[in-house]
Structure formats: C-alpha cells, structure tokens
Design a protein around this motif. Sequence first.
Motif, PDB file in Angstrom:
ATOM      1  N   THR A  77       1.538  22.679 -12.392  1.00  0.00           N
ATOM      2  CA  THR A  77       2.541  21.673 -12.068  1.00  0.00           C
ATOM      3  C   THR A  77       3.907  22.329 -11.926  1.00  0.00           C
ATOM      4  O   THR A  77       4.764  21.819 -11.207  1.00  0.00           O
ATOM      5  CB  THR A  77       2.600  20.556 -13.127  1.00  0.00           C
ATOM      6  OG1 THR A  77       2.865  21.142 -14.400  1.00  0.00           O
ATOM      7  CG2 THR A  77       1.300  19.778 -13.180  1.00  0.00           C
ATOM      8  N   GLU A  78       4.092  23.475 -12.594  1.00  0.00           N
ATOM      9  CA  GLU A  78       5.341  24.232 -12.462  1.00  0.00           C
ATOM     10  C   GLU A  78       5.136  25.665 -12.916  1.00  0.00           C
ATOM     11  O   GLU A  78       4.481  25.911 -13.940  1.00  0.00           O
ATOM     12  CB  GLU A  78       6.454  23.595 -13.294  1.00  0.00           C
ATOM     13  CG  GLU A  78       7.791  24.289 -13.157  1.00  0.00           C
ATOM     14  CD  GLU A  78       8.895  23.590 -13.938  1.00  0.00           C
ATOM     15  OE1 GLU A  78       9.537  24.259 -14.771  1.00  0.00           O
ATOM     16  OE2 GLU A  78       9.104  22.381 -13.717  1.00  0.00           O
ATOM     17  N   LEU A  79       5.713  26.592 -12.166  1.00  0.00           N
ATOM     18  CA  LEU A  79       5.733  28.004 -12.542  1.00  0.00           C
ATOM     19  C   LEU A  79       7.185  28.456 -12.497  1.00  0.00           C
ATOM     20  O   LEU A  79       7.822  28.401 -11.447  1.00  0.00           O
ATOM     21  CB  LEU A  79       4.885  28.843 -11.582  1.00  0.00           C
ATOM     22  CG  LEU A  79       3.403  28.514 -11.540  1.00  0.00           C
ATOM     23  CD1 LEU A  79       2.716  29.276 -10.405  1.00  0.00           C
ATOM     24  CD2 LEU A  79       2.740  28.818 -12.879  1.00  0.00           C
ATOM     25  N   THR A  99       8.824  37.687 -16.042  1.00  0.00           N
ATOM     26  CA  THR A  99       8.550  36.757 -17.137  1.00  0.00           C
ATOM     27  C   THR A  99       8.196  35.424 -16.495  1.00  0.00           C
ATOM     28  O   THR A  99       8.719  35.063 -15.444  1.00  0.00           O
ATOM     29  CB  THR A  99       9.753  36.585 -18.092  1.00  0.00           C
ATOM     30  OG1 THR A  99      10.888  36.171 -17.351  1.00  0.00           O
ATOM     31  CG2 THR A  99      10.048  37.874 -18.840  1.00  0.00           C
ATOM     32  N   LEU A 100       7.294  34.731 -17.149  1.00  0.00           N
ATOM     33  CA  LEU A 100       6.761  33.504 -16.569  1.00  0.00           C
ATOM     34  C   LEU A 100       6.474  32.485 -17.650  1.00  0.00           C
ATOM     35  O   LEU A 100       5.899  32.816 -18.695  1.00  0.00           O
ATOM     36  CB  LEU A 100       5.458  33.823 -15.832  1.00  0.00           C
ATOM     37  CG  LEU A 100       4.613  32.637 -15.376  1.00  0.00           C
ATOM     38  CD1 LEU A 100       5.259  31.937 -14.191  1.00  0.00           C
ATOM     39  CD2 LEU A 100       3.221  33.083 -15.035  1.00  0.00           C
ATOM     40  N   LYS A 111      -7.162  32.616 -20.277  1.00  0.00           N
ATOM     41  CA  LYS A 111      -7.470  32.524 -18.854  1.00  0.00           C
ATOM     42  C   LYS A 111      -6.184  32.559 -18.030  1.00  0.00           C
ATOM     43  O   LYS A 111      -6.121  33.190 -16.968  1.00  0.00           O
ATOM     44  CB  LYS A 111      -8.279  31.252 -18.555  1.00  0.00           C
ATOM     45  CG  LYS A 111      -8.756  31.161 -17.124  1.00  0.00           C
ATOM     46  CD  LYS A 111      -9.762  32.259 -16.806  1.00  0.00           C
ATOM     47  CE  LYS A 111     -10.377  32.096 -15.440  1.00  0.00           C
ATOM     48  NZ  LYS A 111     -11.321  33.170 -15.111  1.00  0.00           N
ATOM     49  N   PHE A 112      -5.150  31.897 -18.533  1.00  0.00           N
ATOM     50  CA  PHE A 112      -3.861  31.908 -17.850  1.00  0.00           C
ATOM     51  C   PHE A 112      -3.335  33.336 -17.744  1.00  0.00           C
ATOM     52  O   PHE A 112      -2.887  33.772 -16.682  1.00  0.00           O
ATOM     53  CB  PHE A 112      -2.863  31.011 -18.589  1.00  0.00           C
ATOM     54  CG  PHE A 112      -1.494  30.999 -17.974  1.00  0.00           C
ATOM     55  CD1 PHE A 112      -1.261  30.381 -16.756  1.00  0.00           C
ATOM     56  CD2 PHE A 112      -0.418  31.596 -18.626  1.00  0.00           C
ATOM     57  CE1 PHE A 112       0.001  30.365 -16.188  1.00  0.00           C
ATOM     58  CE2 PHE A 112       0.840  31.588 -18.063  1.00  0.00           C
ATOM     59  CZ  PHE A 112       1.059  30.967 -16.844  1.00  0.00           C
ATOM     60  N   GLN A 113      -3.415  34.079 -18.837  1.00  0.00           N
ATOM     61  CA  GLN A 113      -2.952  35.468 -18.833  1.00  0.00           C
ATOM     62  C   GLN A 113      -3.757  36.304 -17.842  1.00  0.00           C
ATOM     63  O   GLN A 113      -3.199  37.095 -17.082  1.00  0.00           O
ATOM     64  CB  GLN A 113      -3.059  36.062 -20.242  1.00  0.00           C
ATOM     65  CG  GLN A 113      -2.495  37.456 -20.362  1.00  0.00           C
ATOM     66  CD  GLN A 113      -0.987  37.513 -20.188  1.00  0.00           C
ATOM     67  OE1 GLN A 113      -0.274  36.646 -20.671  1.00  0.00           O
ATOM     68  NE2 GLN A 113      -0.492  38.506 -19.492  1.00  0.00           N
ATOM     69  N   LEU A 136       4.664  42.292 -17.053  1.00  0.00           N
ATOM     70  CA  LEU A 136       4.526  40.836 -17.016  1.00  0.00           C
ATOM     71  C   LEU A 136       4.424  40.282 -18.423  1.00  0.00           C
ATOM     72  O   LEU A 136       3.639  40.774 -19.240  1.00  0.00           O
ATOM     73  CB  LEU A 136       3.255  40.445 -16.233  1.00  0.00           C
ATOM     74  CG  LEU A 136       2.875  38.971 -16.238  1.00  0.00           C
ATOM     75  CD1 LEU A 136       3.944  38.101 -15.608  1.00  0.00           C
ATOM     76  CD2 LEU A 136       1.535  38.763 -15.548  1.00  0.00           C
ATOM     77  N   ASP A 137       5.235  39.276 -18.705  1.00  0.00           N
ATOM     78  CA  ASP A 137       5.157  38.503 -19.934  1.00  0.00           C
ATOM     79  C   ASP A 137       4.957  37.056 -19.508  1.00  0.00           C
ATOM     80  O   ASP A 137       5.880  36.399 -19.030  1.00  0.00           O
ATOM     81  CB  ASP A 137       6.454  38.656 -20.741  1.00  0.00           C
ATOM     82  CG  ASP A 137       6.462  37.822 -22.013  1.00  0.00           C
ATOM     83  OD1 ASP A 137       5.378  37.349 -22.442  1.00  0.00           O
ATOM     84  OD2 ASP A 137       7.555  37.614 -22.577  1.00  0.00           O
ATOM     85  N   ALA A 138       3.705  36.576 -19.628  1.00  0.00           N
ATOM     86  CA  ALA A 138       3.354  35.239 -19.153  1.00  0.00           C
ATOM     87  C   ALA A 138       2.926  34.367 -20.328  1.00  0.00           C
ATOM     88  O   ALA A 138       2.171  34.812 -21.194  1.00  0.00           O
ATOM     89  CB  ALA A 138       2.228  35.318 -18.136  1.00  0.00           C
ATOM     90  N   LYS A 139       3.413  33.130 -20.326  1.00  0.00           N
ATOM     91  CA  LYS A 139       2.994  32.178 -21.353  1.00  0.00           C
ATOM     92  C   LYS A 139       2.967  30.768 -20.798  1.00  0.00           C
ATOM     93  O   LYS A 139       3.664  30.456 -19.833  1.00  0.00           O
ATOM     94  CB  LYS A 139       3.856  32.279 -22.609  1.00  0.00           C
ATOM     95  CG  LYS A 139       5.341  32.217 -22.400  1.00  0.00           C
ATOM     96  CD  LYS A 139       6.084  32.469 -23.693  1.00  0.00           C
ATOM     97  CE  LYS A 139       6.722  33.802 -23.610  1.00  0.00           C
ATOM     98  NZ  LYS A 139       7.530  34.340 -24.514  1.00  0.00           N
ATOM     99  N   LEU A 140       2.167  29.972 -21.425  1.00  0.00           N
ATOM    100  CA  LEU A 140       2.111  28.555 -21.076  1.00  0.00           C
ATOM    101  C   LEU A 140       3.240  27.849 -21.784  1.00  0.00           C
ATOM    102  O   LEU A 140       3.586  28.178 -22.927  1.00  0.00           O
ATOM    103  CB  LEU A 140       0.764  27.955 -21.489  1.00  0.00           C
ATOM    104  CG  LEU A 140      -0.442  28.413 -20.667  1.00  0.00           C
ATOM    105  CD1 LEU A 140      -1.734  27.991 -21.354  1.00  0.00           C
ATOM    106  CD2 LEU A 140      -0.361  27.851 -19.257  1.00  0.00           C
ATOM    107  N   GLY A 141       3.817  26.865 -21.115  1.00  0.00           N
ATOM    108  CA  GLY A 141       4.919  26.134 -21.734  1.00  0.00           C
ATOM    109  C   GLY A 141       4.759  24.654 -21.585  1.00  0.00           C
ATOM    110  O   GLY A 141       3.981  24.139 -20.856  1.00  0.00           O
TER     111      GLY A 141
END
Length: 141
Positions: A77-79, A99-100, A111-113, A136-141
């Motif tokens: 829905t948003e990145l 960063t995400l 799975k997101f990572q 890359l530093d990715a996390k769900l928010g």
Amino acid sequence: MDRTANAVWKGNLKEGKGTLDTQSGALKGTPYSFKMRFEDESGKSGTNPEELIAAAHAGCFAMQLSHVLAENGTPATELDAKAVVTLVPGTGITGSALTLVGKVPGIDAAKFQELAEQAKAGCPVSKALGAIKVSLDAKLG
C-alpha cells in the motif's frame, strides 16, 4: 529507451556554475555548483550529481520492489524508500545506503526482507552502481 539530461557549466570548478535540464522538464534550469556539491549540506541552493543519483536509486528501487511484491501476491500500500549516496572528496562515490519502510498487508518480516533484497539486486540503478557498496535496511511499518 533513452532518457536525456543536459548540463551547461560556465567557469572553473570552484567558482563556476551550471544548470541542469531533463527531458521530462522535472529539472529546468536547476542550478548546481561546487558550493552546492561540497559546502552546502542543506541542499537549499540547488542540486548536485550525488543527490540526483540518490533520487534515481530510491525511485527505481521502490518501483522494482512494488513489482516484486505484486508478483508475490502481496502488493504494497506504500513503500517509503530513501537512498543516501556517500561522496568522499578525492575518492569518489563510495556507497548508496537504501532504507525502506513498507506497508504491505499479508506478508511476514522474513519474506518482506527476502523480496526487498531481490528487488535491490534487480533494480537497474543498483546494477548500474555495481562499482560501489549498496546496502539495504528494510522493515515493515
């Protein structure tokens, strides 16, 4: 498919000034200079090549990830992607740190990572930046 930009520079490196124009018109007479590149960290007086690389990297990565997530059946829905491009004077560009924060219903963090890493590797701008470290530093928010 070709995309174009034009740079006009007048004067020497330290006192000179330039303008940038892009095919799309997003940049039109946008100023840049030595001061804007190396002395004005605020970025309020104009742009610089590293800022433009950062914008290209963040935008490309977000688009690539949106595609990967949709193919997985978990569209975002948003990145919110940010790229920080590091320039070491005398050395050059040494890295681009992505960063995400993603809002992705129905996906777990692991799975997101995994998919974010896949998108980072598949992003055309990440590929073009192959000579530098891309993190890359990715996390769900």
